[in-house]
Design a protein around this motif. Sequence first.
Motif, PDB file in Angstrom:
ATOM      1  N   ASP A   1      43.752  58.314-100.411  1.00 21.58           N
ATOM      2  CA  ASP A   1      43.959  57.015-101.066  1.00 21.58           C
ATOM      3  C   ASP A   1      45.014  56.198-100.311  1.00 21.58           C
ATOM      4  OD1 ASP A   1      42.207  57.842-102.992  1.00 21.58           O
ATOM      5  OD2 ASP A   1      43.763  58.345-104.493  1.00 21.58           O
TER       6      ASP A   1
ATOM      7  N   ASP B   1      48.763  42.822-105.795  1.00 24.95           N
ATOM      8  CA  ASP B   1      47.577  43.640-105.513  1.00 24.95           C
ATOM      9  C   ASP B   1      47.992  45.007-104.980  1.00 24.95           C
ATOM     10  OD1 ASP B   1      44.925  44.347-105.201  1.00 24.95           O
ATOM     11  OD2 ASP B   1      44.827  43.503-103.151  1.00 24.95           O
TER      12      ASP B   1
ATOM     13  N   SER C   1      47.630  53.528-108.431  1.00 22.25           N
ATOM     14  CA  SER C   1      46.456  54.362-108.697  1.00 22.25           C
ATOM     15  C   SER C   1      46.093  55.241-107.487  1.00 22.25           C
ATOM     16  CB  SER C   1      45.273  53.477-109.108  1.00 22.25           C
ATOM     17  OG  SER C   1      44.931  52.640-108.011  1.00 22.25           O
ATOM     18  N   SER C   2      46.991  55.308-106.501  1.00 21.56           N
ATOM     19  CA  SER C   2      46.695  56.160-105.336  1.00 21.56           C
ATOM     20  C   SER C   2      47.347  57.530-105.518  1.00 21.56           C
ATOM     21  CB  SER C   2      47.239  55.511-104.055  1.00 21.56           C
ATOM     22  OG  SER C   2      46.609  54.271-103.855  1.00 21.56           O
TER      23      SER C   2
ATOM     24  N   THR D   1      43.739  54.776 -97.020  1.00 20.16           N
ATOM     25  CA  THR D   1      42.894  53.613 -97.271  1.00 20.16           C
ATOM     26  C   THR D   1      43.757  52.395 -97.598  1.00 20.16           C
ATOM     27  OG1 THR D   1      41.284  55.131 -98.189  1.00 20.16           O
ATOM     28  CG2 THR D   1      40.916  52.795 -98.627  1.00 20.16           C
ATOM     29  N   LEU D   2      44.765  52.629 -98.410  1.00 18.31           N
ATOM     30  CA  LEU D   2      45.679  51.557 -98.793  1.00 18.31           C
ATOM     31  C   LEU D   2      46.372  50.970 -97.555  1.00 18.31           C
ATOM     32  CD1 LEU D   2      46.665  50.282-101.458  1.00 18.31           C
ATOM     33  CD2 LEU D   2      48.552  51.919-101.453  1.00 18.31           C
TER      34      LEU D   2
ATOM     35  N   ARG E   1      47.387  48.791-106.593  1.00 18.15           N
ATOM     36  CA  ARG E   1      46.622  49.859-105.926  1.00 18.15           C
ATOM     37  C   ARG E   1      47.473  51.060-105.612  1.00 18.15           C
ATOM     38  NH1 ARG E   1      42.747  47.993-101.360  1.00 18.15           N
ATOM     39  NH2 ARG E   1      42.549  50.258-101.374  1.00 18.15           N
TER      40      ARG E   1
ATOM     41  N   ASP F   1      43.882  49.004 -95.500  1.00 22.38           N
ATOM     42  CA  ASP F   1      43.499  47.739 -96.130  1.00 22.38           C
ATOM     43  C   ASP F   1      44.581  46.661 -95.970  1.00 22.38           C
ATOM     44  OD1 ASP F   1      41.182  48.954 -96.820  1.00 22.38           O
ATOM     45  OD2 ASP F   1      41.600  49.112 -98.975  1.00 22.38           O
TER      46      ASP F   1
END
Lengths: 688, 363
Positions: free
Chosen positions: B29, B16, B23-24, B32-33, B20, B36
Amino acid sequence: MNILVSWLREYVEVPDSPEDLARTMSVRGFSVEGIESSGDGDAIVDFEVTANRPDCMSVVGMAREVATAYNLPLRLPASPAADSGTKEGKDGGVSDGVPGSVIDIRIDDTDRCPRYVGAVVDVHVAPSPAWLQARLQAAGVRPLSNVVDVTNYVLLELGQPMHAFDLTALAGGQIRVRTARPGETLRTLDGQTRAMTTDMLVIADGERATAVAGVMGGGDSEVTPATTTIVLESACFDALSVRRTSKALGLKTEASMRFERGADPNLPLVAMQRAVALLESIGAGTLRGAIIDRYPAPVQSRSLRLRRTRLAEVLGAAVPDGDVRRILRSLDFTAGADDDGWDVGVPTRRVDVTREVDLIEEVARHYGFDRIPVTFPPPAAAPRPLDPRIMRARQLRGVLTGAGFSEAVTFGFVAAAAAAPFAAEDDIVPIANPLSETFAVLRPSALPGLIDGVAHNRRRERRDVRLFEIGARFGRARGESQAVACAWTGLAAPAHVSGTGRDVDFFDMKAVVERVCETMGVTADVTSHTVGWLAPGRSAAAHVGDTRVATFGQLAREIAHTNGLSDDPVYVADIDLDAILRVGAERHIRVEPLPRYPAITRDLSVLLDDTLAAADVRQTIRHAAPATLIHIIEFDRYQGKGIPDAKVSLSLRLTFRSSERTLTDADAQTAMDQVMAALTAAHGAVQR
Amino acid sequence: MPEPVDRATIEALRADFRARLSSSATDRDLQTLNDDFLGRRSGTVTGLLKSLGTVPANARRDIGQLVNTLKREIESAIHDRRAALASSRPPADAVDVTLPAREIPIGRVHPLMRVRQQVEDIFARMGYEVLEGPEVEDDYHNFEALNMPPDHPARDMQDTLYLNAPIAGGTWGAHMDPVPEAQVRAATLLRTHTSAMQIRYMKTFPPPIRIIVPGRVYRRDSLDLSHTPMFQQCEGLVVGPGITLADLKGTFEAMLRELFGDVRVRLRPSFFPYTEPSAEIDISCQSCGGDGCGTCKRTGWIEILGSGMVHPAVLEAVGYDPEQVTGFAFGIGMERVAMLKYGVDDIRLFYENDLRFLEQFPV
């Protein structure tokens, strides 16, 4: 000339469709304006007959051309042989006529009327037969009565204008062809009373004028349903006389249009015989007595020489002899061949053929321009230098479009009110016959037109406008001269995310004027100059020596307002290109060696009277400073807090350089002291 | 009870994260990653660490190691990606190159002048001299010397505008040294064609000559879709020994093909007082290719200029011997050319000087 194809086919059996006929004839010299199909396979073709070909303003005339184009025989309309009528009176225009004749015809002015053929016909006025009416209608002529219709029919068929008088209206049974008497008036067929002048030819009876010769008949002798006897006229009138009379009276008719281009003096009798035969054949009337022909000096056909070599020299093509002969004969010329050409007899109807080259055209036309070969003229002499005005215009176009100006083209004439601010009243050149008030006078400057262009764009929500025009302007005193005019309103520096824009001001337009001068190789001095079309305090002139080369500044507000422009300033310039060309010396480019020693700069701030021109200050400095002063530039001009009233603080940067050594601080200081002393002495300057 | 932590859970988280991360593209981004996965309160990896207690004791050590390895991996990957982003960031004084340019104003050459220059250039390359003449003329130069004496019917073809009183005559020759015997007469009218200049030129120079004269001319025509009282003409004249109608034909086949591209050219007999024979020159209609359409009135041809062999009377009027020299003359309207070339259907557009019109022509 509207030609009914079925009528044309009576004289030449042309097999083509109307469309193909039109195509063929349009490359023989008769353009086709339109083809109107009449439904039953017939059509009306509108041929354009050029001004030199009055002989083709008839069906037979066109038929002769068609016959030649298609190499077909021409059949002329049926009429009695030429001697079946009784001709008489060839010896002059003063004969009393045939004994027993009811009409007495005399020509008093044989220059204006070389021939007059008359005939008395007893008639029963009634509508014409349907076929005759139909042909007239096809040609666009309204049928009236059998008598009038026959005259119109012969006009269309043969091209001879004819007229019918009611005999009872002719006082004394007389026809007099004479010039009008002083003060004579005449009511023409259109109901108008016409004042005649003594150079106009009229047809008169024993007492008064009753028709304008070759132009229009008179109302008093008009054929009516009650008419029982007519006098038919078939005459030849002088082209110039008819043309002048028609112009003077403002009266253009089918008759005048043919006479003024030149009539065939040998047609009137043929036409008269045709008309009489037609009247008799449709039961409209009977000839009484003989046809009377007054023709004191019969016109002979002209002879011309056509040289074979000349034909080839003009056309660049060798036309076979057989073609030359066939074409000329088919067009009714006589052509007798010998070793080096032809002796050609020209039919009298061909008023346009007066020289050898006219015969060459006839041959070329029907031989076919498409068969002329394609060659290229051999190189001529070395070309002469280009007109400097053209080179100059091109250069200016490049410079001014580069400065953001688009090129306008405006008319050479303007309304008197638009011109008025730009020249003294007595220097404005009015047009004698203007189309309208808008185009009443020659422009004294291109500016009125440009200002109109600015207003046009402003009305279409375009705020930023830069236009220029290069072209002639006119004055009574100096005639025509070349100028460039510029108009600029709205932004000078366009707005951008990096900063706001700036509107045009005086110094932008000054730059344009200086750029144009520079392009033309002259350096101009700008001084204040008052002129009515510029706003006071913002108007200037540029001079080279004593010659003014440009006037520019802010357009006077009244002129802007008159043109519907808002309060946004419009800057304009009028630059005299002829004056620049006069004072500008030819430019010889010579390169100077690059400087070997560094320059030294010094700044100076002084208090001066605020009315003193910067140019005067600069001049004082130049006089006072040593020759090492190479440049002066004003970099600040300040009025306001800390500066006394009516004073200005002016800051200048002076650059010195010597070509012999590096200048020292002491050199610069000495020079600046001299400059300051001179400014104080000349202008009461105070150093800040 | 939370799910027990096992190897499969850890591998799923790793996959996962990789997805992600790829695509950051921005700092935001990445933050946030980070939150998370590693956030102190709700980060998924943090959660795993917190729930290690639920793992059976015998596996706890191994699983704990695996989770910590994943945590370090994520920290390092985000750090590396941040560094990469920072190094590719534009400098502080960078500009947004997609903002509009600061305009350098540039004007346009008028389309009629554009056409005129093109015509001038074509003829100049064929060795023609290009010159201008005066716009105010006298009757002699405009009519009489051109075989149109007073009262000549052909004068009706050109309705003339007259001045209300004579003014000083033309300026041609002013640039020459010495100024040629200028044939100066007081000007009484606005020239109806530039042919007037042909007379001035021929009276100044002997043959052979090869000139074109572009310029404004005037007729008493009202403004409408196809007429203006002033328009732009270019007339030309070639005189010399042995100049023929065939030369005229060749010249215009070349000239019109250069001006209009691949067109057919034809000559049609016509009439002008100053030429004999006279010819209108047509080009094949470009709208229909010559098949016939509305533009060409179904004829397949478009009339483009008038021409002809110089009338001997004109040569005689200027003192040339028509037995020694011949020539051809022509006149072409710039408006007509521009209308055909640029698809303009209202001639008045050329004289309104509307910038929306002018700016459609390239710089």
